[in-house]
Design an enzyme around this catalytic site. Sequence first.
Site, PDB file in Angstrom:
ATOM      1  NE  ARG A 117      -2.111  -0.740   3.700  1.00 57.07           N
ATOM      2  CZ  ARG A 117      -2.438  -0.095   4.813  1.00 57.07           C
ATOM      3  NH1 ARG A 117      -3.515   0.681   4.854  1.00 57.07           N
ATOM      4  NH2 ARG A 117      -1.691  -0.194   5.884  1.00 57.07           N
ATOM      5  CB  SER A 153       5.994  -6.916   7.486  1.00 55.27           C
ATOM      6  OG  SER A 153       5.322  -5.733   7.837  1.00 55.27           O
ATOM      7  CG  ASP A 176       3.383  -5.442  11.694  1.00 55.38           C
ATOM      8  OD1 ASP A 176       4.399  -5.627  12.393  1.00 55.38           O
ATOM      9  OD2 ASP A 176       2.628  -6.377  11.359  1.00 55.38           O
TER      10      ASP A 176
END
Length: 463
Positions: free
Chosen positions: A80, A148, A201
């Site tokens: 994203r 991540s 995250d």
Amino acid sequence: MVAAVDEAAEKVVAQLREECATPATRLDGVATAMEEEMRAGLHEEGSSKIKMIISYVDNLPNGSEEGLFYALDLGGTNFRVLRVQLAGKDKRVVKHESREVSIPPHLMSGSAAELFGFIASALAKFVADEGHNKVLDGKQRELGFTFSFPVRQSSIASGTLIKWTKAFAVDDAVGEDVVAELQTAMEKQGVDMRVSALINDTVGTLAAGSYNDEDVVIGVILGTGSNAAYVEKANAIPKLEGELPKSGNMVINTEWGNFSSSCLPITEYDQALDKESLNPREQIFEKLISGMYLGDIVRRVLLKIASQSSIFGPIKHTRLKTRLILRTPDISAMHHDETPDLRIVAETLAETLKIKDTSLETRKMVVEICDIVTSRSARLAAAGIVGIIRKIGRGTPGDKRKTVIAIDGGLFEHYAKFRQCLESTLVELLGEEASEFVAVKLTKDGSGLGAALIAAAHSQYLN
């Protein structure tokens, strides 16, 4: 109609109940062991099962941030890009736009230049949609990058890729600085943007929580996987080299999923799951508490019952031997079933596991198994949180500071009985008085919004 619950089945459930038991004394031991492992991990690299990674984030956002900031969230087959406009102390995200892009499969095992080139071109298109923007006023754009995958960080805006996980195999990126790769790719695309922070995250969840509530000092992910990050005093980190940050603080990414201890209530089902997993003998705590595994633990219990009793009919007619077929949303649906005849349990067993015509007694037993496995998970997660609370010297009677834990993840957000059990266990472990000053708070999108907020808190244009 298949037979009611028989003795053999009851015996399996009774043994499960006993082996999964988490009385307060046991949880207290888990919290103590977590705190000890944390101390060891802060002392020196490699001296603890939990890595206690220094994030180099020494300032969390507090709501005063202003300007236009970008984020890139790369953690799976999609990534994203986000753009947020922040308007200072009235704590408002004035504008929040995002776009999701899926990565073509061939790029997931191609070269670093191709992968980061593709990402940078998507970023370039997103930047082009910015329109006329007075907020930037000649300043360079700044981006927070949530990555991540395991990296070794040496500063807030650099990190060497240790290894890929999930479906990625871009071999020439291993051992390279992923920020430098992205920066080069952006320059090739003509995007004038500085990566001002590389985060994961969990650190992002802590930041997103902190932006809205200055009492947030711990961020936890309870979803498919599990992890925790928290604010540590910089002078309590012996392995931190160089001069201490001006703020006196440092965010630590615990990587608590890899915690293990003799205090943990581990059953034959957990041992079998671990043995058959992609990472045997690793992530033991995560395998007991996170959403990826709860359904499979329940399936393994049902399989044992089916092998010793006839209440589910012949195993070969069911899907009980299929790994990971029973997912946590299935268990949650059964656990929350309030229909008088437990219709949702019957439907889930029939549709997912091909177990048909169960008696009401059998369905009640299945709900009890879900309850035993989920309660153990929630109570262990609470014990881990208490370990962190104790490590930072909070949550004691007489401590009037508010301690807020920002939690993200589907397990916490969508599984109400898990969430209620976690909250009541915190009260049980901390005591009535101390727990009045401790709260948990659902905090979403740490990996997107959190990254943009950390970029803002670490902007090159701050005084």
